[in-house]
Write a protein that holds these residues in place. Structure first.
Motif, PDB file in Angstrom:
ATOM      1  N   PHE A  13      -3.884  -7.486  -1.453  1.00 17.98           N
ATOM      2  CA  PHE A  13      -4.487  -6.980  -0.243  1.00 17.98           C
ATOM      3  C   PHE A  13      -5.805  -7.965   0.058  1.00 17.98           C
ATOM      4  O   PHE A  13      -6.157  -9.031  -0.979  1.00 17.98           O
ATOM      5  CB  PHE A  13      -5.249  -5.605  -0.583  1.00 17.98           C
ATOM      6  CG  PHE A  13      -4.314  -4.479  -0.706  1.00 17.98           C
ATOM      7  CD1 PHE A  13      -3.066  -4.630   0.220  1.00 17.98           C
ATOM      8  CD2 PHE A  13      -4.450  -3.520  -1.737  1.00 17.98           C
ATOM      9  CE1 PHE A  13      -2.194  -3.280  -0.310  1.00 17.98           C
ATOM     10  CE2 PHE A  13      -3.409  -2.704  -2.060  1.00 17.98           C
ATOM     11  CZ  PHE A  13      -2.286  -2.588  -1.234  1.00 17.98           C
ATOM     12  N   PRO A  14      -6.474  -8.090   1.255  1.00 19.69           N
ATOM     13  CA  PRO A  14      -7.381  -8.966   1.576  1.00 19.69           C
ATOM     14  C   PRO A  14      -8.657  -8.529   0.948  1.00 19.69           C
ATOM     15  O   PRO A  14      -9.698  -8.148   1.838  1.00 19.69           O
ATOM     16  CB  PRO A  14      -7.284  -9.136   2.899  1.00 19.69           C
ATOM     17  CG  PRO A  14      -6.776  -7.967   3.710  1.00 19.69           C
ATOM     18  CD  PRO A  14      -5.852  -7.635   2.501  1.00 19.69           C
ATOM     19  N   LYS A  15      -8.677  -8.309  -0.248  1.00 17.61           N
ATOM     20  CA  LYS A  15      -9.926  -7.665  -1.031  1.00 17.61           C
ATOM     21  C   LYS A  15     -10.267  -8.333  -2.205  1.00 17.61           C
ATOM     22  O   LYS A  15      -9.350  -9.434  -2.675  1.00 17.61           O
ATOM     23  CB  LYS A  15      -9.671  -6.224  -1.221  1.00 17.61           C
ATOM     24  CG  LYS A  15      -9.372  -5.309  -0.123  1.00 17.61           C
ATOM     25  CD  LYS A  15      -8.809  -3.837  -0.714  1.00 17.61           C
ATOM     26  CE  LYS A  15      -8.491  -3.055   0.290  1.00 17.61           C
ATOM     27  NZ  LYS A  15      -9.421  -2.141   0.854  1.00 17.61           N
TER      28      LYS A  15
ATOM     29  N   ARG B 134      -3.835   6.151   5.234  1.00 17.79           N
ATOM     30  CA  ARG B 134      -4.720   5.318   4.185  1.00 17.79           C
ATOM     31  C   ARG B 134      -4.541   4.189   4.205  1.00 17.79           C
ATOM     32  O   ARG B 134      -5.585   3.200   3.939  1.00 17.79           O
ATOM     33  CB  ARG B 134      -4.431   6.139   2.553  1.00 17.79           C
ATOM     34  CG  ARG B 134      -5.046   7.289   2.245  1.00 17.79           C
ATOM     35  CD  ARG B 134      -6.482   7.286   2.177  1.00 17.79           C
ATOM     36  NE  ARG B 134      -7.059   6.396   1.062  1.00 17.79           N
ATOM     37  CZ  ARG B 134      -7.320   7.220  -0.208  1.00 17.79           C
ATOM     38  NH1 ARG B 134      -7.589   8.322  -0.440  1.00 17.79           N
ATOM     39  NH2 ARG B 134      -8.207   6.660  -1.021  1.00 17.79           N
ATOM     40  N   THR B 135      -3.360   3.649   4.584  1.00 18.45           N
ATOM     41  CA  THR B 135      -2.946   2.095   4.436  1.00 18.45           C
ATOM     42  C   THR B 135      -3.833   1.632   5.799  1.00 18.45           C
ATOM     43  O   THR B 135      -4.191   0.305   5.382  1.00 18.45           O
ATOM     44  CB  THR B 135      -1.402   2.144   4.659  1.00 18.45           C
ATOM     45  OG1 THR B 135      -0.753   2.512   3.778  1.00 18.45           O
ATOM     46  CG2 THR B 135      -1.039   0.418   4.958  1.00 18.45           C
TER      47      THR B 135
ATOM     48  N   GLY C 296      -7.391   1.644   4.695  1.00 19.60           N
ATOM     49  CA  GLY C 296      -7.588   0.821   3.512  1.00 19.60           C
ATOM     50  C   GLY C 296      -7.217  -0.761   3.503  1.00 19.60           C
ATOM     51  O   GLY C 296      -8.028  -1.476   2.951  1.00 19.60           O
ATOM     52  N   VAL C 297      -6.313  -0.920   4.440  1.00 11.37           N
ATOM     53  CA  VAL C 297      -5.628  -2.232   4.260  1.00 11.37           C
ATOM     54  C   VAL C 297      -5.449  -3.006   5.499  1.00 11.37           C
ATOM     55  O   VAL C 297      -6.016  -3.860   5.647  1.00 11.37           O
ATOM     56  CB  VAL C 297      -4.448  -2.296   3.559  1.00 11.37           C
ATOM     57  CG1 VAL C 297      -3.665  -3.539   3.563  1.00 11.37           C
ATOM     58  CG2 VAL C 297      -4.225  -1.671   2.373  1.00 11.37           C
TER      59      VAL C 297
ATOM     60  N   SER D  45       0.931  -1.205   0.101  1.00 12.51           N
ATOM     61  CA  SER D  45      -0.051   0.198  -0.097  1.00 12.51           C
ATOM     62  C   SER D  45       0.908   1.281   0.084  1.00 12.51           C
ATOM     63  O   SER D  45       0.760   2.244  -0.653  1.00 12.51           O
ATOM     64  CB  SER D  45      -0.870  -0.039   1.012  1.00 12.51           C
ATOM     65  OG  SER D  45      -1.661   1.164   1.281  1.00 12.51           O
TER      66      SER D  45
ATOM     67  N   PRO E 124      -9.115  -3.348   7.235  1.00 15.25           N
ATOM     68  CA  PRO E 124      -9.918  -4.838   6.835  1.00 15.25           C
ATOM     69  C   PRO E 124      -9.087  -6.060   7.025  1.00 15.25           C
ATOM     70  O   PRO E 124      -9.891  -6.953   7.364  1.00 15.25           O
ATOM     71  CB  PRO E 124      -9.919  -4.349   5.358  1.00 15.25           C
ATOM     72  CG  PRO E 124      -9.666  -2.956   5.282  1.00 15.25           C
ATOM     73  CD  PRO E 124      -8.791  -2.684   6.464  1.00 15.25           C
TER      74      PRO E 124
ATOM     75  N   LEU F 224      -6.762   5.847  -4.897  1.00 14.77           N
ATOM     76  CA  LEU F 224      -5.783   6.433  -4.075  1.00 14.77           C
ATOM     77  C   LEU F 224      -5.514   7.765  -4.613  1.00 14.77           C
ATOM     78  O   LEU F 224      -5.342   8.743  -4.023  1.00 14.77           O
ATOM     79  CB  LEU F 224      -4.773   5.613  -3.740  1.00 14.77           C
ATOM     80  CG  LEU F 224      -3.698   5.775  -2.424  1.00 14.77           C
ATOM     81  CD1 LEU F 224      -4.684   5.535  -1.525  1.00 14.77           C
ATOM     82  CD2 LEU F 224      -2.736   4.640  -2.626  1.00 14.77           C
TER      83      LEU F 224
ATOM     84  N   TYR G 181      -7.159  -0.321  -6.151  1.00 10.58           N
ATOM     85  CA  TYR G 181      -6.964   0.493  -4.936  1.00 10.58           C
ATOM     86  C   TYR G 181      -6.007   1.441  -5.229  1.00 10.58           C
ATOM     87  O   TYR G 181      -6.194   2.911  -4.671  1.00 10.58           O
ATOM     88  CB  TYR G 181      -5.850  -0.458  -4.218  1.00 10.58           C
ATOM     89  CG  TYR G 181      -5.637   0.179  -2.781  1.00 10.58           C
ATOM     90  CD1 TYR G 181      -6.220  -0.009  -1.695  1.00 10.58           C
ATOM     91  CD2 TYR G 181      -4.290   0.366  -2.455  1.00 10.58           C
ATOM     92  CE1 TYR G 181      -5.914   0.593  -0.426  1.00 10.58           C
ATOM     93  CE2 TYR G 181      -4.142   0.927  -1.461  1.00 10.58           C
ATOM     94  CZ  TYR G 181      -4.724   1.058  -0.367  1.00 10.58           C
ATOM     95  OH  TYR G 181      -4.493   1.405   0.917  1.00 10.58           O
TER      96      TYR G 181
END
Lengths: 283, 291
Positions: free
Chosen positions: B136-138, A179-180, A183-184, A170, A187, B150, B146
């Motif tokens: 990412f866990p997405k 943001r990291t 966003g990461v 990220s 979650p 951003l 992402y």
């Protein structure tokens, strides 16, 4: 005695001792649960959930105490959870190994194991005394103070489990730390944080001592947050000590109710951790 | 600090060979970089770059240009500083406490350590792919979206869809995932995950892609796919790849730089480096005498 025989004997002895210890521990737990269920179940009826706490010598229920406990817990968690989660985030993501973070972590650990009656006295001194009377708000604040260190600890632990590579990815895409985190990191650690919150709820919902000095008790239905409010732990404490059989029965039922609630929350916490995070387990 | 190869000096000296050069280095023994460090019209131009962690040296006195639309491979034994140098180029060393970078690194003539320069803009222009695939866990879609989100690259959902689709196509992953964009990116195989990470990187439309041993966690088939991909990407991007495989360096790159104990020993055309190395250390390394 040969060496191999001695090893076998030592092994058998160690096994036997740990088995005995396990049995003793589990027997105590089973005895407590059995007493609670057998004595508490006798008083469980519709009236428990519809009637107010009665005056001595007459029948009644626990409705006002159930409502009061729920209200105190919800407000306490609403105050404590954001503070706990943000502080845990600071420790895991910003403070890390700095001296300040170390000091905060140490103080938090002290707070985590501080006797809850001290928290009650603290809120009594800073809220109840200046205001002049006991109140639901003071009770909720005391519960928040108890919930904060639990949440800080679980949040930090869970955030630290998020792999550094994920945060690096990220960052390398141009995200600022916040943001990291939003966003990461959150979650990725969501189920862990939720589990921590459920455990914090379980922890505060059984607290009696801090409420004695803050929310006190109320024999009547009250939704006024500035007034004293009934709650299960204090009602149990008061009714169990009384000489009246009706009150004693209600105390047993209330105790059963709290225990079942905490049990359900703990199961929910395990469920959240195990089922809602398949991605984490497959790694 | 543990995640980074720390200073070259004490890490992994393979006894028999490394002892001699390490003392030689302290006396300035490796000396000047052999070969042509500059290129015409470079995208990156680095002069006397020096990185230290606390009192440990990562790399010292590295001067190297990186050309547009070509692949530069960085090889050398573990702990030689190639990853450290790579992480200078998008300022990822900033995230490591105690890391200090000195020297000049110009991205198209502009110093990337300039206070006026936004590190977010730098990282949008200089993408990075890591050693271990780190989606990412997405969902697959959200992984690629992402970066564009951003940096506000898409004005509408349709535009974002386009970016995600074209990035996955360029990364050679589209056909495998087009029917399951909503599924978790972590559910893909290792090679697919790495291509997803490449798609995520190119979705931001960078000018340079840094790759830190992108295939070391992959099997040979997945590796071959990534190498093919590097060949295609090279038409649009400057690529810097750190690799432990000399065959890989020979296959994918036009220029190769050999690092040893934190110093840039030799750099030149890949063919020349592998057929006619000029420095003794380079020759020892590529002929497999150590490393």
């Amino acid at each position: 005695m040969s060496r191999s025989l001695r090893r076998k004997v030592t092994n058998a002895l160690a096994l036997a001792l740990s088995a005995v210890a396990t049995v003793i521990g589990l027997t105590c737990l089973a005895a407590i649960l059995w007493t609670l269920v057998s004595d508490g179940l006798a008083g469980v009826s519709g009236h428990l959930f519809t009637d107010m706490t009665p005056p001595p010598g007459s029948a009644g229920g626990l409705l006002n105490a159930i409502y009061g406990s729920a209200a105190l817990t919800v407000i306490g968690i609403l105050i404590g959870a954001p503070i706990g989660i943000l502080a845990g985030t600071y420790l895991a993501e910003y403070g890390r190994e700095t001296r300040l973070a170390g000091v905060i972590r140490f103080i938090n650990d002290v707070l985590l194991s501080a006797p809850s009656i001290i928290v009650g006295l603290f809120i009594y001194q800073v809220v109840v005394v200046p205001v002049g009377h006991f109140s639901a708000v003071a009770g909720a604040l005391a519960l928040a103070v108890i919930a904060i260190p639990v949440t800080v600890r679980t949040t930090e632990d869970m955030l630290r489990l998020v792999p550094q590579g994920m945060k690096d990815a990220s960052t390398a895409l141009g995200a600022y730390p916040w943001r990291t985190i939003l966003g990461v990191v959150y979650p990725a650690a969501r189920s862990g944080i939720v589990t921590g919150l459920l455990l914090a709820i379980a922890r505060v919902s059984g607290e009696t001592a801090p409420l004695l000095f803050t929310a006190l008790n109320n024999q009547f239905w009250s939704t006024d947050l500035a007034a004293p409010i009934a709650n299960l732990p204090v009602v149990i404490y008061q009714f169990a000590m009384s000489p009246y059989p009706e009150w004693q029965q209600l105390a047993w039922s209330g105790a059963l109710l709290i225990t079942l609630t905490i049990l359900l929350l703990s199961i929910a916490a395990r469920f959240v951790l195990a089922v809602l995070q398949p991605a984490k387990r497959s790694r | 600090m543990s995640s980074v190869e720390q200073g070259g000096i004490n890490l992994k000296p393979s006894g028999r060979v490394a002892a001699a050069p390490s003392t030689a280095l302290e006396e300035g023994g490796i000396g000047q970089t052999v070969g042509q460090t500059t290129v015409q019209d470079p995208i990156f131009s680095c002069r006397k770059v020096h990185v230290s962690y606390g009192n440990k040296h990562g790399i010292r006195d590295v001067s190297l240009d990186i050309g547009k639309r070509q692949v530069l491979a960085m090889i050398g034994p573990s702990g030689c500083g190639k990853s450290t140098f790579l992480r200078c180029l998008n300022r990822m060393n900033d995230t490591i406490p105690g890391a200090r970078v000195t020297g000049e690194i110009l991205l198209e003539g502009r110093d990337i350590h300039d206070r006026q320069l936004d590190v977010v803009q730098l990282r949008a222009r200089v993408g990075m792919v890591f050693q271990k695939p780190n989606p990412f866990p997405k969902s697959i879609y959200e992984n690629v979206a992402y970066g564009p989100r951003l940096h506000g690259l898409a004005r509408s959902r349709a535009q974002l869809d386009d970016i995600v689709c074209s990035s996955l196509q360029r990364a050679g992953l589209w056909d495998e995932v087009k029917d399951r964009l909503a599924q978790a990116g972590t559910g893909l195989s290792g090679g697919q995950q790495q291509r997803l990470c490449i798609a995520r990187t190119i979705a931001v439309q960078p000018e340079v892609i840094l790759m830190d041993e992108p295939c070391s966690a992959l099997d040979p088939v997945a590796t071959a796919r990534i190498e093919d991909l590097i060949d295609e990407l090279q038409e649009s991007y400057a690529i810097v790849i750190v690799t432990h495989s000399m065959q890989q360096a020979a296959r994918v790159s036009q220029r190769t730089a050999y690092f040893h104990l934190g110093a840039l020993v030799e750099v030149g055309e890949t063919d020349r480096i592998f057929t006619n190395p000029r420095h003794k250390l380079t020759e020892d390394y590529i002929t497999g005498r150590f490393g």
